[in-house]
Design a protein around this motif. Structure first.
Motif, PDB file in Angstrom:
ATOM      1  N   ARG A 202     -42.990 -34.426  -1.882  1.00  0.00           N
ATOM      2  CA  ARG A 202     -41.933 -33.467  -2.209  1.00  0.00           C
ATOM      3  C   ARG A 202     -41.137 -33.961  -3.419  1.00  0.00           C
ATOM      4  NH1 ARG A 202     -37.278 -32.046   2.312  1.00  0.00           N
ATOM      5  NH2 ARG A 202     -36.619 -30.013   1.505  1.00  0.00           N
ATOM      6  N   SER A 203     -40.788 -33.207  -4.396  1.00  0.00           N
ATOM      7  CA  SER A 203     -40.650 -31.773  -4.515  1.00  0.00           C
ATOM      8  C   SER A 203     -41.811 -31.083  -5.229  1.00  0.00           C
ATOM      9  CB  SER A 203     -39.361 -31.451  -5.259  1.00  0.00           C
ATOM     10  OG  SER A 203     -38.233 -32.013  -4.628  1.00  0.00           O
ATOM     11  N   ASP A 252     -37.432 -26.771  -3.554  1.00  0.00           N
ATOM     12  CA  ASP A 252     -38.835 -26.827  -3.164  1.00  0.00           C
ATOM     13  C   ASP A 252     -39.654 -25.672  -3.735  1.00  0.00           C
ATOM     14  OD1 ASP A 252     -38.542 -29.155  -1.599  1.00  0.00           O
ATOM     15  OD2 ASP A 252     -37.824 -27.992   0.101  1.00  0.00           O
ATOM     16  N   ASN A 253     -39.171 -24.433  -3.541  1.00  0.00           N
ATOM     17  CA  ASN A 253     -39.963 -23.263  -3.917  1.00  0.00           C
ATOM     18  C   ASN A 253     -39.728 -22.781  -5.347  1.00  0.00           C
ATOM     19  OD1 ASN A 253     -39.730 -21.968  -0.555  1.00  0.00           O
ATOM     20  ND2 ASN A 253     -41.465 -23.008  -1.499  1.00  0.00           N
ATOM     21  N   PHE A 270     -30.109 -29.885   0.481  1.00  0.00           N
ATOM     22  CA  PHE A 270     -29.812 -30.280  -0.900  1.00  0.00           C
ATOM     23  C   PHE A 270     -30.646 -29.434  -1.860  1.00  0.00           C
ATOM     24  CE2 PHE A 270     -28.944 -33.970   1.754  1.00  0.00           C
ATOM     25  CZ  PHE A 270     -27.674 -34.326   1.332  1.00  0.00           C
ATOM     26  N   ASP A 271     -30.398 -28.163  -1.827  1.00  0.00           N
ATOM     27  CA  ASP A 271     -31.264 -27.173  -2.461  1.00  0.00           C
ATOM     28  C   ASP A 271     -31.143 -27.191  -3.986  1.00  0.00           C
ATOM     29  OD1 ASP A 271     -32.782 -24.881  -2.998  1.00  0.00           O
ATOM     30  OD2 ASP A 271     -32.094 -23.872  -1.195  1.00  0.00           O
ATOM     31  N   LYS A 272     -30.028 -26.687  -4.483  1.00  0.00           N
ATOM     32  CA  LYS A 272     -29.830 -26.631  -5.934  1.00  0.00           C
ATOM     33  C   LYS A 272     -29.705 -28.033  -6.532  1.00  0.00           C
ATOM     34  CE  LYS A 272     -27.560 -22.120  -5.721  1.00  0.00           C
ATOM     35  NZ  LYS A 272     -26.293 -21.370  -5.918  1.00  0.00           N
ATOM     36  N   GLN A 273     -29.174 -28.962  -5.760  1.00  0.00           N
ATOM     37  CA  GLN A 273     -29.021 -30.342  -6.245  1.00  0.00           C
ATOM     38  C   GLN A 273     -30.387 -30.958  -6.542  1.00  0.00           C
ATOM     39  OE1 GLN A 273     -26.501 -32.788  -3.732  1.00  0.00           O
ATOM     40  NE2 GLN A 273     -27.469 -34.663  -4.440  1.00  0.00           N
ATOM     41  N   ARG A 274     -31.351 -30.727  -5.638  1.00  0.00           N
ATOM     42  CA  ARG A 274     -32.711 -31.243  -5.841  1.00  0.00           C
ATOM     43  C   ARG A 274     -33.325 -30.623  -7.100  1.00  0.00           C
ATOM     44  NH1 ARG A 274     -36.035 -33.379  -1.764  1.00  0.00           N
ATOM     45  NH2 ARG A 274     -34.691 -32.449  -0.166  1.00  0.00           N
ATOM     46  N   TYR A 275     -33.136 -29.312  -7.234  1.00  0.00           N
ATOM     47  CA  TYR A 275     -33.665 -28.591  -8.393  1.00  0.00           C
ATOM     48  C   TYR A 275     -33.058 -29.130  -9.684  1.00  0.00           C
ATOM     49  CZ  TYR A 275     -34.406 -24.692 -11.659  1.00  0.00           C
ATOM     50  OH  TYR A 275     -34.742 -23.930 -12.754  1.00  0.00           O
ATOM     51  N   THR A 276     -31.742 -29.284  -9.705  1.00  0.00           N
ATOM     52  CA  THR A 276     -31.030 -29.718 -10.914  1.00  0.00           C
ATOM     53  C   THR A 276     -31.485 -31.102 -11.358  1.00  0.00           C
ATOM     54  OG1 THR A 276     -29.110 -28.392 -10.296  1.00  0.00           O
ATOM     55  CG2 THR A 276     -28.752 -30.157 -11.911  1.00  0.00           C
ATOM     56  N   TYR A 277     -31.704 -31.995 -10.393  1.00  0.00           N
ATOM     57  CA  TYR A 277     -32.138 -33.348 -10.738  1.00  0.00           C
ATOM     58  C   TYR A 277     -33.503 -33.320 -11.435  1.00  0.00           C
ATOM     59  CZ  TYR A 277     -34.187 -37.947 -10.378  1.00  0.00           C
ATOM     60  OH  TYR A 277     -34.818 -39.121 -10.683  1.00  0.00           O
ATOM     61  N   GLU A 278     -34.452 -32.621 -10.837  1.00  0.00           N
ATOM     62  CA  GLU A 278     -35.792 -32.573 -11.429  1.00  0.00           C
ATOM     63  C   GLU A 278     -35.755 -31.888 -12.797  1.00  0.00           C
ATOM     64  OE1 GLU A 278     -38.127 -34.237 -10.294  1.00  0.00           O
ATOM     65  OE2 GLU A 278     -37.925 -34.414  -8.135  1.00  0.00           O
TER      66      GLU A 278
END
Length: 561
Positions: A202-203, A252-253, A270-278
């Motif tokens: 993941r992610s 994730d999606n 940690f939805d948007k936070q995960r996205y923002t980091y990547e």
């Protein structure tokens, strides 16, 4: 006369030294090279040598064609860092101390790379270790810090400090591996190389070159995608790894945060936070490729979302999950091919053991899940393909009950190095070399610990045979499951209270206790690890669980006491 005797003595000693030197050189050359390839969370269902419904992996399959494919390989504890600790130490989690992802690895453990290095092997590690920053027993290493990043990753290195490398992580790890083989390896000494991929963890960010292809693919759904978790004990329903309810929309999606806001979609974890980091790690060119591919996905989703039912959303999220997860595996397979091509081009196949495996299995929608942890097959079982020309019969298969616990002793025996008495696995050499009669294991032991924590999978231990699994969930509630692997291969029913299984249940209970004694596990040890994690969880130090949730669990426990 004295001179004659002296000359004779010198001649004999020279001959003995020469003979000894020749034997030493012969022994050196006979010792095999060892290449250990491991990906992170690579499900056996996503390797075409096992099943080609989802993806073709021609390069990974080459290893099986050259050697053996294991159909009953498993792990002792299905979670990343503990699995890696078991591989390195040859000990179950409760003895090597790395029972979960929360607590640190005890670096006083002796590992098989240390023993091989001491025995004259060159040793190197490239890629994802997952814990620590200075692995013992390696002449060279370049490892990702923690989980690492898919794009433009940072590395901790043995000789060059901390570095950042531009590009895609799967390609970079392979570049480092091939560079070591070409420029640092000593040709006259055997080597042990650990080539460890981040993907498909993941992610699930695939390489730019695969974006257009995989974001347009459609995949078959597993039979249990809409499992309602009835027919088993409560932990299956308590777990927080359902694709619909727990897989994040942005992180994730790849639903853009602004699209979530426009449609009124709430974050999951940690939805948007995960996205923002990547997203923040991309170069301008990489970001453009990402936005072009996922912009089309988001436009289609915006049109469909207002009329979607929960079933539609589950199906949509499953397809998005598979596209990204399998897209990362495409790069793994390509890069395994690069390594195999290099070995063939440089005549290095003949005396080299090549292993391909994963740190555990992974759910690809089975039971509606992603992630791992449970003892149900897709998590418990792991891919294992091994080649060793002239030793392993090409194209063979084995259904023996082997585990990640066995790697250390296998490699040590192959290298002619004595294993420490406290290692708990068994060498796979008899199976690899066609001497199955010397292998008598008829059951394996499993123990998962990380609860309460992310994904909320209850603590459990079990015995697994080729026919059955007897599973004990012991914290919070005390519950047992008996799974019939032949009658119910999808693992949807608990037969524990079925009178027809009374004798089987008694036999499995006896054998489970014998395994716990053999591997030196006990209720006291389990309670020690419960107390340690609960203390940190109550202080808010455990990822994925709130203080409030901890108090709920404590109250559940009090009611049962």
């Amino acid at each position: 006369m004295k001179n004659t005797k002296l000359l004779l003595f010198v001649f004999l000693m020279t001959a003995l030294v020469s003979c000894s030197s020749e034997k030493s050189e012969t022994h050196k050359k006979e010792r095999p090279n060892i290449i250990f390839i491991m990906s992170d969370d690579h499900a056996y269902q996503a390797i075409s040598a096992y099943d080609n419904k989802l993806i073709e992996t021609p390069n990974i399959d080459r290893i099986a064609k050259m050697g053996v494919l294991f159909t009953n390989a498993s792990v002792t504890n299905s979670i990343c860092a503990p699995s890696r600790a078991t591989i390195l130490t040859g000990k179950h989690s409760h003895l090597n101390g790395k029972v979960d992802n929360h607590f640190q690895f005890d670096t006083t453990n002796i590992t098989f790379p240390q023993l091989l290095q001491d025995a004259g092997y060159q040793t190197a590690m490239f890629g994802k270790l997952h814990f620590g920053n200075n692995p013992k027993g390696f002449d060279q290493f370049k490892i990702l810090p923690g989980q690492g990043s898919y794009y433009n990753p940072d590395f901790i290195t043995k000789h060059d400090g901390n570095i950042k490398v531009d590009g895609y992580v799967t390609d970079i790890i392979t570049d480092m591996t091939l560079d070591w083989l070409e420029n640092e390896r000593k040709e006259d000494e055997p080597f042990m190389l650990m080539y460890l991929h981040k993907a498909p963890h993941r992610s699930w960010l695939m390489a730019e070159r695969h974006l257009d292809d995989f974001t347009n693919r459609e995949f078959p759904e597993p039979k249990t995608l809409f499992d309602d978790y009835s027919g088993r004990t409560s932990p299956a329903g308590e777990a927080e790894m359902n694709i619909l309810h727990h897989m994040s929309w942005a992180g994730d999606n790849k639903v853009f945060p602004e699209v979530m806001d426009e449609l009124g979609i709430a974050e999951i974890g940690f939805d948007k936070q995960r996205y923002t980091y990547e997203y923040s790690r991309f170069t301008d060119e990489q970001r453009e490729s990402f936005m072009e591919a996922y912009g089309k996905v988001n436009e289609e989703f915006k049109k469909a979302y207002p009329s979607m039912s929960e079933e539609d959303m589950m199906k949509w999220k499953y397809q998005r999950y598979m596209q990204d997860y399998l897209g990362t595996i495409q790069a793994v397979d390509e890069n395994v091919g690069r390594l195999l091509d290099y070995l063939e081009a440089n005549d290095m196949m003949e005396n080299t053991i090549i292993v391909y495996t994963s740190d555990q299995g992974f759910y690809l929608g089975e039971h509606g899940w992603y992630d791992k942890r449970f003892i149900y097959d897709e998590s418990f079982k792991t891919p294992l393909l091994v080649s060793w020309p002239d030793r392993i019969r090409a194209g063979s298969r084995s259904d023996e009950l082997v585990q990640n616990l066995d790697f250390a002793q296998t490699f040590l025996e192959a290298a002619g190095v004595e294993s420490p008495d406290d290692m708990q696995g068994e060498s796979l050499i008899p199976i690899l070399t066609g001497n199955d009669g010397q292998w008598d294991r008829d059951a394996v032991y499993y123990h998962y610990y990380e609860y309460p924590a992310e994904h909320m999978v209850n603590r459990h231990y079990a015995i697994v045979t080729k026919d059955y699994k007897l599973v004990h969930y012991y914290y919070v509630e005390d519950q047992w499951e008996l799974l019939d692997r032949n009658k119910d291969p999808l693992e949807l029913k608990n037969f524990y209270d079925d009178p027809a299984y009374a004798d089987i249940k008694l036999d499995l209970h006896d054998r489970l206790e014998a395994l716990r004694t053999k591997y030196k596990d006990s209720n006291e040890i389990s309670q020690k690890y419960i107390d340690l994690l609960m203390k940190d969880a109550a202080e808010g130090k455990v990822f994925g669980v709130s203080k409030e949730k901890v108090e709920e669990i404590k109250e559940r426990r009090r009611r049962l006491m």
